[in-house]
Design an enzyme around this catalytic site. Structure first.
Site, PDB file in Angstrom:
ATOM      1  N   GLU A 124       0.823  -1.210   0.000  1.00  0.00           N
ATOM      2  CA  GLU A 124       0.000   0.000   0.000  1.00  0.00           C
ATOM      3  C   GLU A 124       0.857   1.261   0.000  1.00  0.00           C
ATOM      4  O   GLU A 124       0.426   2.323  -0.422  1.00  0.00           O
ATOM      5  CB  GLU A 124      -0.920   0.001   1.233  1.00  0.00           C
ATOM      6  CG  GLU A 124      -2.175   0.807   1.040  1.00  0.00           C
ATOM      7  CD  GLU A 124      -3.229   0.547   2.103  1.00  0.00           C
ATOM      8  OE1 GLU A 124      -2.938   0.715   3.299  1.00  0.00           O
ATOM      9  OE2 GLU A 124      -4.356   0.191   1.716  1.00  0.00           O
ATOM     10  N   LYS A 126     -14.039   0.879  -3.895  1.00  0.00           N
ATOM     11  CA  LYS A 126     -15.126   1.300  -2.990  1.00  0.00           C
ATOM     12  C   LYS A 126     -16.179   2.093  -3.768  1.00  0.00           C
ATOM     13  O   LYS A 126     -17.389   1.902  -3.569  1.00  0.00           O
ATOM     14  CB  LYS A 126     -14.557   2.137  -1.844  1.00  0.00           C
ATOM     15  CG  LYS A 126     -13.659   1.353  -0.888  1.00  0.00           C
ATOM     16  CD  LYS A 126     -13.105   2.247   0.214  1.00  0.00           C
ATOM     17  CE  LYS A 126     -12.085   1.508   1.071  1.00  0.00           C
ATOM     18  NZ  LYS A 126     -11.478   2.400   2.102  1.00  0.00           N
ATOM     19  N   HIS A 136       7.332 -27.059  -0.537  1.00  0.00           N
ATOM     20  CA  HIS A 136       6.714 -28.274  -1.099  1.00  0.00           C
ATOM     21  C   HIS A 136       5.548 -27.932  -2.009  1.00  0.00           C
ATOM     22  O   HIS A 136       4.858 -28.821  -2.498  1.00  0.00           O
ATOM     23  CB  HIS A 136       6.268 -29.190   0.045  1.00  0.00           C
ATOM     24  CG  HIS A 136       7.410 -29.701   0.857  1.00  0.00           C
ATOM     25  ND1 HIS A 136       8.021 -30.908   0.628  1.00  0.00           N
ATOM     26  CD2 HIS A 136       8.096 -29.113   1.867  1.00  0.00           C
ATOM     27  CE1 HIS A 136       9.029 -31.072   1.479  1.00  0.00           C
ATOM     28  NE2 HIS A 136       9.096 -29.995   2.242  1.00  0.00           N
TER      29      HIS A 136
END
Ligand SMILES: O=P(O)(O)OC[C@H]1O[C@H](O)[C@H](O)[C@@H](O)[C@@H]1O
Length: 431
Positions: free
Chosen positions: A286, A421, A307
């Site tokens: 951010e 948003k 793995h």
């Protein structure tokens, strides 16, 4: 308390690269220290360490003691920087499984610290409410803006649930938000909830050492004073340009970014540090992900992820750098027993500690990935304890500020987050 070993990565650079960058690194560092860079109005995360508020730490500890006495569950509602720091430190330092129990009363010595309001899953919240039934619950609603949908919708669902079960509900709800503005601040004032302030000049991803992180961390039983002063000591140490591991880390990341590398893996060998990785991802993603710039931050937990992702890291696209976050001195070692046979072919490890095996796994991985063409470096924390962890938190915050300035971005804003948003609220208003 923090050491940064970047020698393996130097083989991927020219001898003079780091020295040639030094003047720019020092200029970026001066921007931070002298408050001349973009976003300098948001440097409260340094100021609160340079002028510690011991009374606030004591108040947080007193509130935490009440909650530890009264609650079976301490439920933290928050998203992004409003929960990642608390979750990270609790995962790193609090008892891993059930909290220890009082031998006389049989009651856990600390409440479970649970998190909600960090997504919009109805299934999760329904299951959580069922789990909270018949339990003594305190809630910390944490939101700097006081308007974040996930946090506030969760609180809207929880409020009647709490009011129906607890006559002293106002005492059980603690709000951590902006001291002067926002809906959550108004709600707390109208409903008589206790409040803690998020300093207006501290951004969410930099707020772990404010009440945002410190109250949940204290409730979980972690020594917040030692955590805080570990960061204070690191803040003091990193004021110097010389022998500054945060500047070295910022410089290395910048050099590889400019050479076209696209990702940084923060690799831990201790599962307790996975949460620090999640917090680090928001802090760097951010702060730097702007104007088409920034290394994409990802966290891997080895040897587990070796793995599943080890093939990619060893032989996939050479566009990533790898930073190991390691603990130098482990707590009480776990010794591998001599079972009197060699059925598993591992008798040769009898008597060694599992920690020694894990450290050799790190050394082997570091060598293999370097040979595979990955620039590798290692950040060493001397112990997994409150002081060194506080130092580590500050180390990363200091480094990302300098790194953002090297990239030419403002490390302290997040304008891009508003885009989704806007779209989401446009749709919500139509449902
Ligand atoms: O603390 P709040 O105001 O609820 O914000 C919570 C989080 O969401 C915002 O959208 C930002 O992306 C984050 O920087 C912030 O930590």
């Amino acid at each position: 308390m923090i050491r940064y070993d970047f020698s393996p990565a130097l083989s991927f650079l020219e001898a003079h690269d780091l020295d040639a960058l030094r003047p720019r690194v020092e200029a970026a560092h001066r921007m931070l220290l002298e408050r001349t860079g973009p976003g300098s109005e948001m440097l409260g995360w340094r100021d609160l360490l340079r002028e510690p508020d011991d009374a606030l730490l004591e108040d947080i500890d007193a509130t935490a003691s009440e909650i530890r006495e009264q609650a079976d569950v301490f439920l933290c509602l928050g998203i992004g920087g409003s929960y990642l720091g608390a979750q990270a430190v609790i995962e790193a330092l609090a008892p891993l499984f059930r909290p220890p129990v009082d031998t006389e009363t049989g009651r856990p010595l600390a409440p479970e610290v649970l998190f909600a309001g960090h997504h919009l899953s109805g299934g999760y919240l329904k299951a959580l409410l069922a789990y909270l039934e018949d339990k003594s619950v305190y809630v910390n609603v944490i939101s700097k803006s006081g308007t974040t949908l996930e946090t506030m919708l969760t609180f809207r669902i929880l409020r009647p649930w709490l009011e129906a079960r607890f006559p002293d509900v106002a005492r059980r709800i603690i709000v951590t938000t902006d001291p002067a503005r926002g809906r959550l601040r108004e709600m707390a004032s109208i409903c008589g909830y206790r409040r803690y302030a998020i300093p207006p000049d501290v951004g969410g991803r930099f707020s772990v050492l404010t009440p945002v992180g410190l109250l949940p961390i204290a409730v979980a039983g972690v020594d917040i004073r030692t955590l805080f002063y570990g960061a204070v000591e690191m803040c003091e140490r990193l004021k110097n340009h010389q022998d500054n591991p945060a500047l070295d880390y910022a410089a290395l990341r910048y050099l590889f970014h400019e050479r076209g590398y696209a990702l940084e893996l923060l690799a831990v060998f201790e599962p307790r540090l996975r949460g620090i990785g999640a917090w680090w991802q928001q802090l760097f993603g951010e702060s730097e992900g702007k104007a088409g710039k920034g290394l994409y931050p990802d966290t891997v937990q080895y040897t587990t992820d070796l793995h599943s992702l080890g093939q990619y890291v060893q032989e996939g696209r050479r566009h990533l750098i790898e930073t190991f976050l390691m603990v130098a001195r482990e707590p009480e070692p776990l010794t591998i027993p001599d079972t009197g046979d060699d059925l598993d072919g591992l008798a040769y490890l009898s008597g060694r500690s599992l920690q020694t095996v894990n450290h050799n796994a790190y050394e082997g991985t570091r060598r293999a990935h370097t040979d595979g063409g990955i620039p590798v470096s290692t950040i060493w924390m001397d112990r997994l304890a409150p002081g060194p962890l506080g130092a580590c938190l500050y180390f990363f915050m200091h480094a990302v500020a300098v790194s953002g300035y090297l990239l030419g971005v403002n490390p302290f804003d997040q304008p891009g987050v508003e885009a989704y948003k806007r779209e989401m609220y446009r749709l919500l208003r139509k449902i």
